[in-house]
Motif scaffolding. Structure first.
Motif, PDB file in Angstrom:
ATOM      1  N   PHE A 363       3.613  -7.286  10.336  1.00  0.00           N
ATOM      2  CA  PHE A 363       3.111  -6.572  10.988  1.00  0.00           C
ATOM      3  C   PHE A 363       1.909  -5.604   9.875  1.00  0.00           C
ATOM      4  CE2 PHE A 363       6.548  -5.260  14.502  1.00  0.00           C
ATOM      5  CZ  PHE A 363       5.797  -6.792  15.124  1.00  0.00           C
ATOM      6  N   SER A 364       2.440  -5.132   8.940  1.00  0.00           N
ATOM      7  CA  SER A 364       1.415  -4.571   7.924  1.00  0.00           C
ATOM      8  C   SER A 364       0.582  -5.283   7.444  1.00  0.00           C
ATOM      9  CB  SER A 364       2.433  -4.199   6.564  1.00  0.00           C
ATOM     10  OG  SER A 364       1.638  -3.638   5.814  1.00  0.00           O
ATOM     11  N   VAL A 375      -2.148   1.051   5.499  1.00  0.00           N
ATOM     12  CA  VAL A 375      -0.626   0.934   6.156  1.00  0.00           C
ATOM     13  C   VAL A 375      -0.014   2.074   5.172  1.00  0.00           C
ATOM     14  CG1 VAL A 375       1.517  -0.166   6.465  1.00  0.00           C
ATOM     15  CG2 VAL A 375      -0.794  -1.490   6.980  1.00  0.00           C
ATOM     16  N   VAL A 376       0.458   3.017   6.043  1.00  0.00           N
ATOM     17  CA  VAL A 376       1.378   4.007   5.488  1.00  0.00           C
ATOM     18  C   VAL A 376       2.758   3.904   6.100  1.00  0.00           C
ATOM     19  CG1 VAL A 376       1.722   6.488   5.450  1.00  0.00           C
ATOM     20  CG2 VAL A 376      -0.729   5.728   5.616  1.00  0.00           C
ATOM     21  N   PRO A 406       4.017  -5.232   2.151  1.00  0.00           N
ATOM     22  CA  PRO A 406       2.876  -4.763   1.605  1.00  0.00           C
ATOM     23  C   PRO A 406       2.227  -3.398   2.362  1.00  0.00           C
ATOM     24  CG  PRO A 406       2.468  -6.534   3.134  1.00  0.00           C
ATOM     25  CD  PRO A 406       3.744  -6.560   2.925  1.00  0.00           C
ATOM     26  N   PHE A 407       1.992  -2.515   1.461  1.00  0.00           N
ATOM     27  CA  PHE A 407       1.632  -1.143   2.225  1.00  0.00           C
ATOM     28  C   PHE A 407       0.971  -0.301   1.127  1.00  0.00           C
ATOM     29  CE2 PHE A 407       6.006  -0.546   0.940  1.00  0.00           C
ATOM     30  CZ  PHE A 407       6.176   0.973   0.486  1.00  0.00           C
ATOM     31  N   ARG A 460       6.816   1.302  -8.164  1.00  0.00           N
ATOM     32  CA  ARG A 460       6.981   0.085  -9.164  1.00  0.00           C
ATOM     33  C   ARG A 460       6.409  -1.278  -8.727  1.00  0.00           C
ATOM     34  NH1 ARG A 460      10.224  -0.021 -13.636  1.00  0.00           N
ATOM     35  NH2 ARG A 460      10.784  -2.189 -13.249  1.00  0.00           N
ATOM     36  N   ALA A 461       6.775  -1.624  -7.371  1.00  0.00           N
ATOM     37  CA  ALA A 461       6.412  -2.760  -6.607  1.00  0.00           C
ATOM     38  C   ALA A 461       4.986  -2.701  -6.121  1.00  0.00           C
ATOM     39  CB  ALA A 461       7.459  -2.998  -5.436  1.00  0.00           C
ATOM     40  N   ARG A 462       4.430  -1.416  -6.014  1.00  0.00           N
ATOM     41  CA  ARG A 462       3.299  -1.241  -5.354  1.00  0.00           C
ATOM     42  C   ARG A 462       2.399  -0.141  -6.036  1.00  0.00           C
ATOM     43  NH1 ARG A 462       2.740  -5.661  -2.139  1.00  0.00           N
ATOM     44  NH2 ARG A 462       4.933  -6.244  -1.481  1.00  0.00           N
TER      45      ARG A 462
END
Length: 574
Positions: A363-364, A375-376, A406-407, A460-462
């Protein structure tokens, strides 16, 4: 004699202190990320520029007191040996397109301008009669430079080559539905399983080692800098890069860079062949906050159908709706909650709570790419703590969320401590990030401190993740949090706007209203609230919940007031 020695020692000590202070002080510069350079508008793609505009940029920089710098200049500033000049700019060129040799390099020679050029090893090693997958296109090998041309440019002393990875300028399948996402940031999904973190780090590390070795073999020196493909990376990948020997890392974050932070060099990417005026405004970062944010909350439960085909149809309709509304952001719930505020199930793979359906990543990704929205994600920390109890398990859940989905922003709520310090009008987005990094939470309530720690785990991931704060309903609409990129104040849509103070740029771009809509939602009431808020200077607003199935609120009626576009978009075919 003893007195002379004393003063010599004092002077040396002061010199050392001065050098250390300079090394620790910000040494800011700006950086530009070039790609292909073409001669006519007909040859342009999204990231290329025309040669006449590139010449104008070189001439403008030379005539307006800007100094083009190299990685050596940045290193000297980092070590405190020599500060950067006041108007320092790092020029870079990604992908190794042929125009690097035929257009950029001649200008570098004419203006004596250093260039950092990033090469993709796999592309460089493609046979002469081969083709290269370049985004959606397949280009002939001749569209890129050769190793011989790279050696010639390097011998000039003006061009330093960086790694653009060996084979990471690509995508991986990142979820069961087959969405492709940047390979250097996302876990691979294959054969019904997700790649583990250790395997991800090994994949990135092995690729970058191969890249360094190939460049060393061909050019005689290993690259010092990794230029992340698509500007996408994460902390595990960065750790693998530093372990492989890289000392500089370049992204596509549009922010000034700092010589004291060489592993996060942001760059401005000229897109759509911008005019010189647009490029200059971006180099000066004159207006760094988005001029408008239009936010809609969507419950994933409304999108999940009886089967895959039905889910895709529903997803297509909400994407079409977001475009028609002119939304810039969408809030997606990461989990379903019980009446007592506990997590019942999640919409992403994890090892701590039941997974209702692994759809949040799809979806994101689809909303971001097809509707053009950021995307939040909403995962209430109070519910996470209440459900899991253990702090480490709770933090691990946020790590798994960010690893798989992913956002662009995480929404924090029920964190009163975020309202302790109000934003400053002079703050830019990068100032907010630095302040957030340095923020001490030891005096905060336990739950508030956990919320910010959870954000940092997700970050850390984003990297460059934005923090959205859902403030209490009583929070003033002219006082955005100093630690949040955006402060949202919940209000009932039918509450008269009389208590809204006049809002002024730039603070008006960091705080807004998030209206709660009744069911059914009256579009006329919402439009009236939007108009009243805009009259007071408001530029950030949205609502919850949105009902795409019932078209509530009615998109055609709301879009003219809500849309961030000059006119509502035409929609997207599912």
């Amino acid at each position: 004699m003893r007195s002379t020695i004393y003063w010599i020692c004092m002077l040396l000590s002061l010199a050392t202190v001065s050098a250390n202070a300079m090394a620790q002080a910000p040494q800011r510069f700006v950086s530009i990320a070039l790609h292909d350079v073409v001669d006519t508008p007909a040859e342009l793609d999204g990231d290329s520029v025309t040669s006449d505009r590139l010449v104008a940029l070189f001439e403008w920089l030379a005539g307006n007191g800007w100094t083009a710098i190299s990685l050596d200049d940045i290193e000297r500033a980092r070590q405190g040996i020599q500060p950067l000049p006041p108007r320092a700019v790092l020029l870079t060129a990604d992908d190794g397109r042929r125009s690097l040799y035929t257009r950029v390099y001649p200008l570098a020679l004419a203006y004596r301008t250093p260039i950092v050029a990033a090469l993709v090893g796999e592309w460089m090693d493609t046979p002469e009669d081969g083709t290269i997958a370049y985004g959606p296109q397949r280009l002939p090998r001749s569209a890129f430079i050769t190793w011989e041309q790279a050696r010639e440019m390097q011998a000039s002393g003006l061009v330093e080559f960086a790694s653009h990875s060996h084979a990471l300028h690509d995508v991986v399948i990142a979820n069961p539905q087959g969405n492709p996402l940047p390979a250097a940031q996302n876990l691979r999904y294959a054969d019904g399983r997700y790649e583990g973190v250790a395997a991800f780090r090994s994949r990135i590390g092995n690729d970058l080692t191969v890249s360094r070795d190939r460049i060393r073999q061909e050019l005689g020196a290993a690259p010092r800098a990794i230029v992340w493909p698509y500007g996408r990376y994460n902390q595990d990948g960065l750790d693998a890069a530093t372990a492989a020997g890289f000392r500089y890392a370049l992204t596509l974050t549009p922010a000034p860079a700092d010589a004291t932070r060489p592993l996060e060099i942001g760059r401005f990417l000229p897109t759509s062949d911008p005019t010189l005026g647009i490029v200059v405004a971006n180099l000066r970062f004159e207006d760094p906050w988005p001029s408008a944010r239009r936010i809609v909350e969507v419950d994933p439960a409304q999108l999940v159908g009886a089967d895959t085909q039905n889910t895709n149809q529903r997803l297509g309709r909400i994407i079409d709706r977001l475009v028609k509304l002119g939304a810039t952001h969408v809030v997606l719930d990461a989990a379903t909650l019980s009446a007592d505020g506990r997590i019942v199930s999640a919409w992403f793979p994890n090892s701590h709570v039941p997974v209702r359906d692994d759809v949040l990543s799809r979806f994101s990704a689809q909303m971001h790419s097809r509707a053009g929205v950021d995307v939040v994600v909403r995962l209430p920390h109070a519910a996470v703590l209440r459900t899991l109890g253990d702090r480490q398990r709770a933090l691990a859940l946020y790590g798994e969320l960010a690893a798989h989905v992913p956002f662009e922003a995480l929404l924090l709520e029920d964190v009163p401590a975020l309202g302790d310090d109000m934003a400053r009008a002079s703050d830019a987005p990068w100032d907010v990030r630095r302040r957030r990094e340095a923020s001490a939470t030891s005096a905060w309530p336990h739950a508030d401190a956990f919320a910010l720690e959870a954000f940092r785990v997700a970050e850390r991931a984003r990297p460059e993740l934005a923090l959205y704060w859902l403030a209490p309903p009583t929070h003033r609409l002219d006082q955005p949090s100093a630690l949040a990129d955006v402060t949202l104040v919940p209000r009932a849509v039918n509450v008269p706007p009389g208590d809204i103070p006049p809002l002024h740029v730039p603070l008006s771009r960091r705080i807004g209203v998030w209206w709660t809509l009744p069911s059914p939602a009256d579009a006329r009431v919402l439009v009236s609230a939007i108009r009243a808020y805009q009259i007071r200077g408001g530029t950030v607003f949205g609502w919850r919940p949105d009902d795409p199935a019932a078209d509530m609120p009615m998109a055609a009626a709301v879009a003219p007031a809500f849309s961030s576009r000059e006119a509502p978009g035409p929609g997207v075919v599912p």
